[in-house]
Scaffold this active site. Sequence first.
Site, PDB file in Angstrom:
ATOM      1  N   HIS A 182       0.827  -1.391   0.089  1.00 18.32           N
ATOM      2  CA  HIS A 182       0.211  -0.018   0.098  1.00 18.32           C
ATOM      3  C   HIS A 182       0.695   1.325   0.001  1.00 18.32           C
ATOM      4  CE1 HIS A 182       0.141  -0.058   4.529  1.00 18.32           C
ATOM      5  NE2 HIS A 182       0.228   1.079   4.462  1.00 18.32           N
ATOM      6  N   ASP A 198       0.102  -7.665   1.460  1.00 19.99           N
ATOM      7  CA  ASP A 198       0.474  -6.134   1.637  1.00 19.99           C
ATOM      8  C   ASP A 198       2.044  -6.164   1.555  1.00 19.99           C
ATOM      9  OD1 ASP A 198       0.248  -3.445   1.858  1.00 19.99           O
ATOM     10  OD2 ASP A 198       0.141  -3.501   4.155  1.00 19.99           O
ATOM     11  N   SER A 240       4.591   2.586   8.055  1.00 21.53           N
ATOM     12  CA  SER A 240       4.231   1.555   7.171  1.00 21.53           C
ATOM     13  C   SER A 240       5.576   1.057   6.223  1.00 21.53           C
ATOM     14  CB  SER A 240       3.167   1.695   6.178  1.00 21.53           C
ATOM     15  OG  SER A 240       2.018   1.786   7.208  1.00 21.53           O
ATOM     16  N   GLY A 294     -10.301 -19.687 -10.472  1.00 20.26           N
ATOM     17  CA  GLY A 294     -10.920 -19.147 -11.923  1.00 20.26           C
ATOM     18  C   GLY A 294     -12.334 -18.933 -11.936  1.00 20.26           C
ATOM     19  N   VAL A 295     -12.859 -17.985 -10.924  1.00 22.87           N
ATOM     20  CA  VAL A 295     -14.175 -17.907 -10.808  1.00 22.87           C
ATOM     21  C   VAL A 295     -14.354 -16.535 -10.339  1.00 22.87           C
ATOM     22  CG1 VAL A 295     -15.085 -20.241 -10.475  1.00 22.87           C
ATOM     23  CG2 VAL A 295     -14.332 -19.084  -8.423  1.00 22.87           C
TER      24      VAL A 295
END
Length: 441
Positions: free
Chosen positions: A147, A177, A253, A314-315
């Site tokens: 981020h 992250d 961060s 794959g959905v």
Amino acid sequence: MYNSDYNRIPEDREPIETEQFHVYEAEPPKQKKRKGAARFVALGLCCALIGGLAGGGGVLAYNHFAGGSTTIYQGSAPSVAVNLAQVDGHTVLTPEEIYAANLGAVVGVNGSVTTNVFGYTVKNAVSGSGFVISSNATTSYILTNYHVINDVSDITVFFADGTSYDATLVGGEQENDIAVLRVEQGNLQTVTLGDSDALNVGEEVYAIGNPLGELTFTFTGGYVSAKDRSVTMSDGTVMNMLQTDTAINNGNSGGPLFNEYGQVIGIVSAKLSSSSSSEASVEGLGFAIPINDVRDMITSIIEHGYVTGKPNVGVLLDDVSQEAQRYGVPAGAEVMAVLDGSGADKGGLQAGDIITAVNGTEVSSVSALQEAVKEYKAGDKVTFSVYRDGDTTTVDVTLDEENQEREEAMNQLQQDYYEEQQAQQQQQQQQGGYFQWPFGW
């Protein structure tokens, strides 16, 4: 006749010079009662001040109570040189040694423009932190949070000695992250990674980072407050975290969290907010990604540019609505669309299926399904329990690998699904409803 503390002395005595006091022949001037009280109060405060300073290593000496000079003695402590200790994993280091041993490997990460805590645009302030994890003769790699660099161009990293380098993004993993940057500069100082699983609650930990983006290379310390915290991030992602009371603020961060041996055992990532606001306002609650959770991912990103072995079904998925559940439909992850040629397609999953369990482990939402499948790798076969047309069945799916090609294919599937649903979206908006993007996974 009076001396300086008003004790009467004989009138026939001559003035006597003493080391601390002068004795005068003349009577002191008469003073009003109010002023005498003021003198008494002032003298009391002076005595209290003298006692306080003496207790703290300083002395306030009055050579002359009636208008004389004062002498202040100030205590001093010898300066202690901080040894540049080696991080060997066996020697417990002092906080000073941890900072000195690792400062050269910590960086500030900045994009082209940054807004500081006061709302002003600052070009020299950092947007986050990071640390060097690998360096050879020509190239160095820096770890930070995803981020911190997401949607950022012209990335630059800054070191405590004032040097800076342009950095390029090698790859990242948004779900966990993490991101890896590369700089074309070799032989940089690196950190030593530790074992986050070996941590105990109550152990001391330390962070080096850039709080607020301008208080660069700040050192803070605290304790491990808890392990294995499931923390829901602002984007809805659930992550496993270390909890610490080490002071953490915006700009920290991506920075390192050290154990008492000076090893990195976590990546500072988040601070809890007390409300729906993005402002992190709760004190004493900070979180870091355990380094053991992402160690293999970091290596994969450096070597391949992405995390290898990460599973993809794959959905497109969405949570079963509360309205549907009131009509007897079970909670779970509803399949909205299936990617042609994917493991889901080959295994027989269909649009409209509701996945309720993975290898016997019940799942009641998309996030729960994702957490369950995280335990497997690409190539593994899993059994989904599926609710279809009022009946429950099972479907065996061989998991595909999440890579750049699959990501592009899933993005296209999502776009196609959106276009097919435009008419339904307009109808729902007219009825006061809304359209929600399904999860591509």
